[in-house]
Design a protein around this motif. Structure first.
Motif, PDB file in Angstrom:
ATOM      1  N   LEU A 109       0.859  -1.185   0.000  1.00  0.00           N
ATOM      2  CA  LEU A 109       0.000   0.000   0.000  1.00  0.00           C
ATOM      3  C   LEU A 109       0.898   1.238   0.000  1.00  0.00           C
ATOM      4  O   LEU A 109       1.719   1.431   0.908  1.00  0.00           O
ATOM      5  N   TYR A 110       0.740   2.067  -1.030  1.00  0.00           N
ATOM      6  CA  TYR A 110       1.532   3.287  -1.166  1.00  0.00           C
ATOM      7  C   TYR A 110       0.570   4.468  -1.227  1.00  0.00           C
ATOM      8  O   TYR A 110      -0.390   4.466  -2.023  1.00  0.00           O
ATOM      9  N   LEU A 111       0.837   5.455  -0.371  1.00  0.00           N
ATOM     10  CA  LEU A 111      -0.027   6.620  -0.275  1.00  0.00           C
ATOM     11  C   LEU A 111       0.775   7.857  -0.663  1.00  0.00           C
ATOM     12  O   LEU A 111       1.846   8.122  -0.090  1.00  0.00           O
ATOM     13  N   LEU A 112       0.262   8.618  -1.631  1.00  0.00           N
ATOM     14  CA  LEU A 112       0.865   9.883  -2.045  1.00  0.00           C
ATOM     15  C   LEU A 112      -0.042  11.003  -1.548  1.00  0.00           C
ATOM     16  O   LEU A 112      -1.200  11.100  -1.958  1.00  0.00           O
ATOM     17  N   SER A 113       0.487  11.831  -0.643  1.00  0.00           N
ATOM     18  CA  SER A 113      -0.290  12.918  -0.060  1.00  0.00           C
ATOM     19  C   SER A 113       0.152  14.231  -0.689  1.00  0.00           C
ATOM     20  O   SER A 113       1.362  14.491  -0.828  1.00  0.00           O
ATOM     21  N   ILE A 114      -0.813  15.054  -1.078  1.00  0.00           N
ATOM     22  CA  ILE A 114      -0.562  16.410  -1.577  1.00  0.00           C
ATOM     23  C   ILE A 114      -1.110  17.365  -0.529  1.00  0.00           C
ATOM     24  O   ILE A 114      -2.326  17.393  -0.269  1.00  0.00           O
ATOM     25  N   GLN A 115      -0.208  18.110   0.076  1.00  0.00           N
ATOM     26  CA  GLN A 115      -0.595  19.049   1.115  1.00  0.00           C
ATOM     27  C   GLN A 115      -0.981  20.376   0.463  1.00  0.00           C
ATOM     28  O   GLN A 115      -0.383  20.812  -0.516  1.00  0.00           O
ATOM     29  N   ASN A 116      -1.964  21.047   1.088  1.00  0.00           N
ATOM     30  CA  ASN A 116      -2.395  22.373   0.640  1.00  0.00           C
ATOM     31  C   ASN A 116      -2.638  22.379  -0.880  1.00  0.00           C
ATOM     32  O   ASN A 116      -1.974  23.068  -1.655  1.00  0.00           O
ATOM     33  N   ALA A 117      -3.585  21.548  -1.306  1.00  0.00           N
ATOM     34  CA  ALA A 117      -3.859  21.372  -2.732  1.00  0.00           C
ATOM     35  C   ALA A 117      -4.281  22.687  -3.370  1.00  0.00           C
ATOM     36  O   ALA A 117      -4.947  23.522  -2.748  1.00  0.00           O
ATOM     37  N   THR A 118      -3.863  22.838  -4.632  1.00  0.00           N
ATOM     38  CA  THR A 118      -4.234  24.015  -5.415  1.00  0.00           C
ATOM     39  C   THR A 118      -5.000  23.570  -6.636  1.00  0.00           C
ATOM     40  O   THR A 118      -5.034  22.374  -6.985  1.00  0.00           O
ATOM     41  N   VAL A 119      -5.590  24.582  -7.324  1.00  0.00           N
ATOM     42  CA  VAL A 119      -6.360  24.262  -8.528  1.00  0.00           C
ATOM     43  C   VAL A 119      -5.458  23.657  -9.585  1.00  0.00           C
ATOM     44  O   VAL A 119      -5.864  22.776 -10.349  1.00  0.00           O
ATOM     45  N   ARG A 120      -4.177  24.059  -9.597  1.00  0.00           N
ATOM     46  CA  ARG A 120      -3.251  23.522 -10.596  1.00  0.00           C
ATOM     47  C   ARG A 120      -2.936  22.042 -10.347  1.00  0.00           C
ATOM     48  O   ARG A 120      -2.376  21.381 -11.202  1.00  0.00           O
ATOM     49  N   ASP A 121      -3.267  21.581  -9.150  1.00  0.00           N
ATOM     50  CA  ASP A 121      -3.047  20.151  -8.854  1.00  0.00           C
ATOM     51  C   ASP A 121      -4.137  19.275  -9.443  1.00  0.00           C
ATOM     52  O   ASP A 121      -4.055  18.040  -9.356  1.00  0.00           O
ATOM     53  N   SER A 122      -5.149  19.844 -10.000  1.00  0.00           N
ATOM     54  CA  SER A 122      -6.243  19.046 -10.564  1.00  0.00           C
ATOM     55  C   SER A 122      -5.722  18.225 -11.744  1.00  0.00           C
ATOM     56  O   SER A 122      -4.835  18.679 -12.488  1.00  0.00           O
ATOM     57  N   GLY A 123      -6.277  17.031 -11.909  1.00  0.00           N
ATOM     58  CA  GLY A 123      -5.898  16.160 -13.017  1.00  0.00           C
ATOM     59  C   GLY A 123      -6.245  14.716 -12.717  1.00  0.00           C
ATOM     60  O   GLY A 123      -6.831  14.392 -11.670  1.00  0.00           O
ATOM     61  N   ALA A 124      -5.893  13.824 -13.660  1.00  0.00           N
ATOM     62  CA  ALA A 124      -6.140  12.384 -13.498  1.00  0.00           C
ATOM     63  C   ALA A 124      -4.813  11.718 -13.117  1.00  0.00           C
ATOM     64  O   ALA A 124      -3.864  11.717 -13.898  1.00  0.00           O
ATOM     65  N   TYR A 125      -4.755  11.171 -11.924  1.00  0.00           N
ATOM     66  CA  TYR A 125      -3.542  10.572 -11.391  1.00  0.00           C
ATOM     67  C   TYR A 125      -3.614   9.063 -11.506  1.00  0.00           C
ATOM     68  O   TYR A 125      -4.686   8.459 -11.343  1.00  0.00           O
ATOM     69  N   ASP A 126      -2.497   8.432 -11.785  1.00  0.00           N
ATOM     70  CA  ASP A 126      -2.383   6.981 -11.665  1.00  0.00           C
ATOM     71  C   ASP A 126      -0.950   6.643 -11.255  1.00  0.00           C
ATOM     72  O   ASP A 126      -0.065   7.503 -11.278  1.00  0.00           O
ATOM     73  N   CYS A 127      -0.781   5.398 -10.863  1.00  0.00           N
ATOM     74  CA  CYS A 127       0.556   4.954 -10.472  1.00  0.00           C
ATOM     75  C   CYS A 127       0.944   3.750 -11.320  1.00  0.00           C
ATOM     76  O   CYS A 127       0.104   2.919 -11.667  1.00  0.00           O
ATOM     77  N   ARG A 128       2.186   3.683 -11.679  1.00  0.00           N
ATOM     78  CA  ARG A 128       2.728   2.540 -12.410  1.00  0.00           C
ATOM     79  C   ARG A 128       3.678   1.805 -11.475  1.00  0.00           C
ATOM     80  O   ARG A 128       4.623   2.396 -10.935  1.00  0.00           O
ATOM     81  N   VAL A 129       3.435   0.515 -11.283  1.00  0.00           N
ATOM     82  CA  VAL A 129       4.227  -0.306 -10.369  1.00  0.00           C
ATOM     83  C   VAL A 129       5.061  -1.272 -11.192  1.00  0.00           C
ATOM     84  O   VAL A 129       4.527  -1.992 -12.047  1.00  0.00           O
ATOM     85  N   GLU A 130       6.338  -1.273 -10.961  1.00  0.00           N
ATOM     86  CA  GLU A 130       7.250  -2.223 -11.586  1.00  0.00           C
ATOM     87  C   GLU A 130       7.723  -3.213 -10.523  1.00  0.00           C
ATOM     88  O   GLU A 130       8.102  -2.804  -9.416  1.00  0.00           O
ATOM     89  N   GLU A 131       7.685  -4.504 -10.870  1.00  0.00           N
ATOM     90  CA  GLU A 131       8.157  -5.539  -9.943  1.00  0.00           C
ATOM     91  C   GLU A 131       9.490  -6.077 -10.449  1.00  0.00           C
ATOM     92  O   GLU A 131       9.607  -6.490 -11.589  1.00  0.00           O
ATOM     93  N   TRP A 132      10.468  -6.064  -9.578  1.00  0.00           N
ATOM     94  CA  TRP A 132      11.815  -6.508  -9.911  1.00  0.00           C
ATOM     95  C   TRP A 132      12.142  -7.757  -9.112  1.00  0.00           C
ATOM     96  O   TRP A 132      11.849  -7.831  -7.914  1.00  0.00           O
ATOM     97  N   LEU A 133      12.719  -8.730  -9.811  1.00  0.00           N
ATOM     98  CA  LEU A 133      13.094  -9.989  -9.175  1.00  0.00           C
ATOM     99  C   LEU A 133      14.600 -10.182  -9.295  1.00  0.00           C
ATOM    100  O   LEU A 133      15.251  -9.657 -10.211  1.00  0.00           O
ATOM    101  N   LEU A 134      15.105 -10.983  -8.381  1.00  0.00           N
ATOM    102  CA  LEU A 134      16.537 -11.311  -8.376  1.00  0.00           C
ATOM    103  C   LEU A 134      16.720 -12.658  -9.057  1.00  0.00           C
ATOM    104  O   LEU A 134      16.152 -13.663  -8.636  1.00  0.00           O
ATOM    105  N   ASP A 135      17.496 -12.679 -10.159  1.00  0.00           N
ATOM    106  CA  ASP A 135      17.705 -13.939 -10.857  1.00  0.00           C
ATOM    107  C   ASP A 135      18.765 -14.761 -10.131  1.00  0.00           C
ATOM    108  O   ASP A 135      19.404 -14.277  -9.180  1.00  0.00           O
ATOM    109  N   PRO A 136      18.938 -16.030 -10.513  1.00  0.00           N
ATOM    110  CA  PRO A 136      19.917 -16.868  -9.799  1.00  0.00           C
ATOM    111  C   PRO A 136      21.334 -16.322  -9.830  1.00  0.00           C
ATOM    112  O   PRO A 136      22.167 -16.719  -9.009  1.00  0.00           O
ATOM    113  N   SER A 137      21.644 -15.431 -10.779  1.00  0.00           N
ATOM    114  CA  SER A 137      22.991 -14.851 -10.831  1.00  0.00           C
ATOM    115  C   SER A 137      23.073 -13.560 -10.029  1.00  0.00           C
ATOM    116  O   SER A 137      24.009 -12.773 -10.203  1.00  0.00           O
TER     117      SER A 137
END
Length: 1049
Positions: free
Chosen positions: A772-800
């Motif tokens: 669970l990741y939470l992004l907080s915007i303090q003291n929001a302004t009108v310029r902060d308006s928009g459509a937000y999304d997050c992209r999650v990348e999963e990284w694994l450790l290979d045998p090497s």
């Protein structure tokens, strides 16, 4: 004569009878009367039937039990209609048919309990559900069942007896019980033969009645069959004059009986004893004779034995005489006393120990000649005669029998002398044994002096050499050239003949070649010298020593393995069969990639268990990841590639070489075979990354906090690392912009957008729980308006130990709308009329009824609306669109004042009575001030970055101000005010003088101070203190004298 009843009357009577029957029909359920006593482990039945019922002919029955531990609680057992009727404790037994209901007929059943248990004791209830039109009668009945221990014991000694016809037989059986209830015991004896049904011999019933079975009834009546009681618990069966038909297995069977309440007897338990096998041999007067000997061809000096065998019943109790004949001439005879009587010629040979006539047993008689002569060739026979002993003790002949003649041939020593070499194994393999036999014909007895020599020609050689000799006196002499044969060669001479066998073990190339044997026939002279009578050389016998035929079989089964990287790759190489238990194996492991023409060697284990890594293992760095194992049985080889990588995918197989140790102690490769292939696919872990795709809408006001959520609901591996990056599509921007990124090392980096609007200082990223990741915007302004999304990348450790990106996923869009506060500004719009005298002051209030935010600041402007001038005067009845708007005073949100035209200079006083009430006082009113006045209010708010913006504006209602001339007003003022009247007309003179002096002094000071009080924008400011107010605002006041409250300190 009886008069016939009319048909109508008969019909009425019949209907009346039927109606009465239906009226009085009553259901009745009956169950077997109790209490009932039954033994544990026995098969128990309880009957139940119903009568007087209506409905279907086949009634439903339900059985229940009331246990002694809970006599009021019904426990359901079984039903004829409902499979789910039994309670849990009986369900298994009902399904296994250990408890079931047998329907005897439609309205009668039997409850079967195949193996009664102690817990089955209790009160049983049989219930029949109602099928009648109304309830009338009884629908259930109960009976008590008591379970008692099974104490019946039936024992007999198991044995096997042999009897002869007309003998007697006695058998005993012990029967005991310890039942507390009164019970009787019945005993029966049976005979059973093979798979036939048992035959009852005799029985003693529970009522102590002795009764014989049908087969033995007649013999029981004559006294040949008896059953007697011996002691308290033992009964004895006696059969006199046994018949052959009495043969079989005898056993006794006992049953324990108890009388039920209905006076019937019930067999609670029935048991049988172990059996006694009785064999009865019939007496037979017939007999038969046969003659036997070992062979028909003999050599001079060999022994011969003839056996005359008698087959008859009861031979010891009978008398027989035997006679031997040679070519129909009597040799000897034996009477019942077994004393031989020989004729003259054979009597002499018997005296010299060359012949013997004897009785070996009751039915075997022997004629033995120890050294045959040439003249002993001929036909031999025996004759057996049964004799009967008379009262006087004499014997009389009865029946006589003889078998067929047996001819024998006695050959001289040299006759047919021949030697043959044979071998059953002309081709042998390494380490196997082979036998060579030198067969000498005829079969000379062991006392005939024969020497045998084995000769050997090695493969590839042309000369024979003596290998070993079995001398005429029984010694063994080895040749000089092949001493090595002695360690692996055995020579043996048969006792019954001169045949010599040469056995060679652990054959090798050294023993391959041609063999032959040479036999010499000798005679020992009287002076102890030896004369060779004949010699023979056998045929050549070639022995080929081959390598073993391989039995090597490697499993060819193919299989496919798909696994996730970092897991071990198990590879098996199974040797299904091998040539020898001593086989050693070299195993070579290969992998074949689609891009390669041939397989590449991974690992080789030699037959001596040495390890050699292949080029593939070196190139791919597999040495540290290979693990080789061999099972204890030796037929299964395992290679495990630890920590599999994707590049390890391929086709794996093993190459097996079978090695054997030759008899010369050198290892050689016998065979090789390739296994089936194992297709290995190593793949990355299945992508299980999933980010919550829920779309959300968030609407907030400026300066509030906004929390954007990125929820990872599942991931490929708990040990993976996640990188989270936030993006936003802002209105009017074609592409999304990066906001912030939390790397997989938990490093926070800001995007280019974060520099705008001081966003960087207002972002806060946290992860309160895994995923669970939470992004907080303090003291929001009108310029902060928009459509937000997050992209999650999963990284694994290979045998090497290298990190790679396995998957990525996008969250659902969170649409953020930051709104400015809704304007709720409201200014008092009420209109008013105000009349003032010239030179007086008048007040213009600007009242704010409501505001949008407590943080709002206001800019206030007063306007004067007056008609346009015509001829220097204002027309009183101008239309509204002919009015002109003049700014009187403007007060900005930063408290900066600006006034209108110069005519207002030095005549304005501004007051802020409260946060929402502003007042403008116009001093020294003149006729030009007549007109309509209003105020316009602008509401300003500061955004989170401190930039002020106008939120709303509102204009108040108008105040119509009429300024009257001074002349017209002075008279009315004086007349209307008594104090002023007296002041003007009674005290003018003394006061007037003082007032003139005072005015002159005040004007003089006011002019000097006005030059030093220039305000902003050139507007003179005058600070006026009004004692009646708590708030002292800044005022604009000209240096004139005006008499009104609060203008003079």
């Amino acid at each position: 004569m009886r008069t016939a009843r009319p048909p109508l009357v008969s019909l009425l009577l019949l209907l009346l009878v039927l109606l009465l029957g239906m009226a009085f029909a009553q259901r009745h359920v009956a169950v077997q009367e109790g209490p009932l006593y039954r033994t544990e482990g026995s098969h128990v039945t309880l009957w139940c039937k119903v009568s007087g019922y209506q409905g279907p002919a086949e009634q439903t029955f339900q059985w229940s039990i009331y246990l002694p531990s809970a006599s009021e609680r019904e426990v359901q057992i079984v039903s004829t209609a409902d499979p789910s009727f039994p309670y849990a404790i009986y369900t298994q037994r009902v399904r296994a048919q250990e408890i079931y209901v047998e329907r005897v007929q439609g309205d009668a059943v039997l409850l079967h309990i195949t193996e009664l248990q102690d817990r089955d004791a209790g009160e049983y209830e049989c219930h029949t559900p109602n099928t009648d039109e109304r309830y009338f009668g009884s629908y259930s009945a109960k009976t008590n069942l008591t379970v008692i221990p099974d104490s019946l014991r039936v024992t007999a000694v198991p044995q096997t007896l042999h009897r002869v016809e007309r003998d007697s037989l006695e058998l005993k059986c012990e029967v005991s019980k310890s039942t507390a209830q009164h019970s009787h015991v019945s005993i029966s004896w049976y005979r059973q033969r093979g798979g036939e049904a048992p035959v009852e011999i005799i029985s003693l019933s529970r009522d102590f009645v002795l009764r014989a079975g049908g087969t033995y009834a007649q013999r029981h009546a004559t006294g040949d069959v008896r059953l007697d009681k011996v002691g308290e618990t033992t009964s004895k069966l006696t059969i006199f004059n046994l018949h052959p038909s009495d043969q079989g297995e005898f056993y006794c069977e006992a049953a324990e009986w108890i009388q039920d309440p209905d006076k019937s007897w019930y067999a609670m338990t029935r048991k049988r004893s172990q059996g006694t096998i009785v064999n009865v041999q019939a007496t037979d007067k017939e007999f038969s004779v046969r003659l036997e000997t070992e062979k028909r061809m003999y050599i001079v000096g060999e022994p011969v034995e003839f056996r005359c065998i008698l087959e008859a019943q009861n031979i010891p109790d009978r008398f027989f005489s035997i006679s031997w004949a040679f070519n129909s001439s009597l040799i000897a005879s034996l009477g019942p006393n077994a004393v031989p009587v020989l004729n003259n010629e054979f009597a002499q040979r018997e005296a010299l120990g060359q012949l013997k006539v004897a009785k070996e047993s009751d039915n075997v008689f022997v004629l033995k000649i120890y050294r045959l002569r040439l003249e002993d060739s001929g036909k031999y026979n025996c004759r057996v005669t049964e004799r009967e002993k008379t009262v006087t003790g004499d014997f009389i002949d009865k029946e006589s029998k003889r078998p067929k003649n047996i001819p024998i041939t006695v050959l001289p020593l040299k006759a047919g002398f021949a030697v043959t070499a044979i071998s059953r194994t002309p081709g042998v393999t390494y380490n196997e044994s082979f036998d060579l036999q030198c067969i000498i014909k005829p079969h000379y007895p062991s006392w005939v002096p024969v020497s045998v020599t084995w000769r050997f020609q090695p493969a590839g050689s042309s000369e024979f050499h003596d290998l070993v000799t079995f001398t005429r006196d029984g010694g063994v002499q080895w040749g000089d050239r092949y001493l090595g044969f002695r360690t692996r060669t055995a020579i043996e001479k048969a006792e019954s003949s001169n045949n010599v066998r040469l056995s060679i073990s652990r054959a090798s190339d050294t023993e391959a070649g041609k063999y032959q044997c040479v036999a010499e026939l000798w005679r020992k002279n009287y002076n102890s010298s030896w004369t060779r009578l004949a010699d023979r050389t056998s045929n050549l016998l070639e022995i080929r020593v081959l390598r073993p035929v391989t039995k090597l079989q490697v499993s060819k089964s193919k299989r496919s393995i798909t696994l996730v990287e970092n897991r071990p790759i198990p590879l098996n190489c199974s040797v299904k069969s091998q040539t020898s238990p001593d086989s050693h194996f070299a195993v070579l492991w290969y992998v074949h990639k689609p891009s390669d023409a041939d397989g590449k060697l991974i690992l080789k284990t030699t037959h001596s268990s040495a390890f050699e890594y292949g080029t593939y293992a070196e190139e791919e760095g597999l040495r540290g990841r290979l693990q080789f194992e061999r099972s204890a049985s030796g037929g299964l080889f395992s290679l495990t590639v630890q920590r599999a990588e994707v590049r390890d995918s391929g086709s794996y197989y093993c190459h097996v070489e079978e090695w054997l140790l030759s008899p010369n102690h050198a290892w050689y490769k016998l065979a090789e075979e390739v296994s089936g292939r194992t297709e290995v696919t190593v793949k990355q872990p299945d992508n299980r990354l999933h980010v919550n795709q829920t779309h959300r809408n968030i609407t907030v006001l400026e300066n509030q906090w906004v929390m954007l959520e990125c929820q990872v609901s599942s991931r490929t591996s708990p040990s993976s690392q996640l990188q989270v990056e936030w993006y936003v599509w802002r209105p009017g921007h074609p592409e999304k912009e990066a906001v912030a990124r939390l790397s997989r090392q938990s490093t926070l980096r800001y995007g280019d957008l974060a520099a705008l609007g001081n966003l960087r200082g207002r972002l806060h990223l946290e992860s309160p729980s895994p995923g669970l990741y939470l992004l907080s915007i303090q003291n929001a302004t009108v310029r902060d308006s928009g459509a937000y999304d997050c992209r999650v990348e999963e990284w694994l450790l290979d045998p090497s130990d290298r990190w790679y990106k396995r998957a990525e996923d996008l969250s659902g869009l969170t649409t953020l709308i930051v709104k400015q506060p809704e304007p709720t500004l409201q200014v008092d719009t009420a209109t008013a009329n105000l009349t003032v005298q010239e030179k007086e002051s008048f007040q213009l209030d600007c009242s704010i009824l409501s505001r949008s935010s407590p943080e709002s600041h206001f800019a206030v402007t007063w306007y004067n609306l007056r008609a346009k001038e015509v001829g220097g005067r204002a027309e009183e009845e101008e239309k509204e669109d002919e009015e002109e708007k003049e700014v009187v005073l403007s007060v900005g949100l930063d408290a900066i004042f600006s006034s209108g035209t110069g005519r207002w200079q030095d005549r304005l006083c501004f007051q802020r009575l409260s946060a929402v009430l502003f007042r403008l006082t116009v001093l020294q009113a003149s006729g030009t001030d007549t007109g309509n006045y209003s105020c316009r209010v602008e509401e300003w708010l500061a955004d989170p970055s401190g930039v002020w913006y106008r939120l709303a504006e509102e204009e108040s209602g108008t105040v119509a101000v009429h300024v009257q001339d001074a002349g017209s007003t002075l008279q009315s003022v004086i007349c209307s005010n008594d104090a002023l009247f007296y002041f003007v007309f009674f005290y003018p003179f003394p006061i007037f003088g003082i007032l003139i002096i005072t005015i002159l002094l005040v004007r003089f000071k006011s002019r000097n101070s006005s030059k030093n009080s220039e305000g902003k924008n050139g507007v003179p400011l005058l600070w006026i203190k009004e004692p009646h107010l708590n708030y002292s605002p800044t005022c604009l006041e000209p240096p004139v004298l005006s008499i009104h409250p609060g203008t003079i300190d």
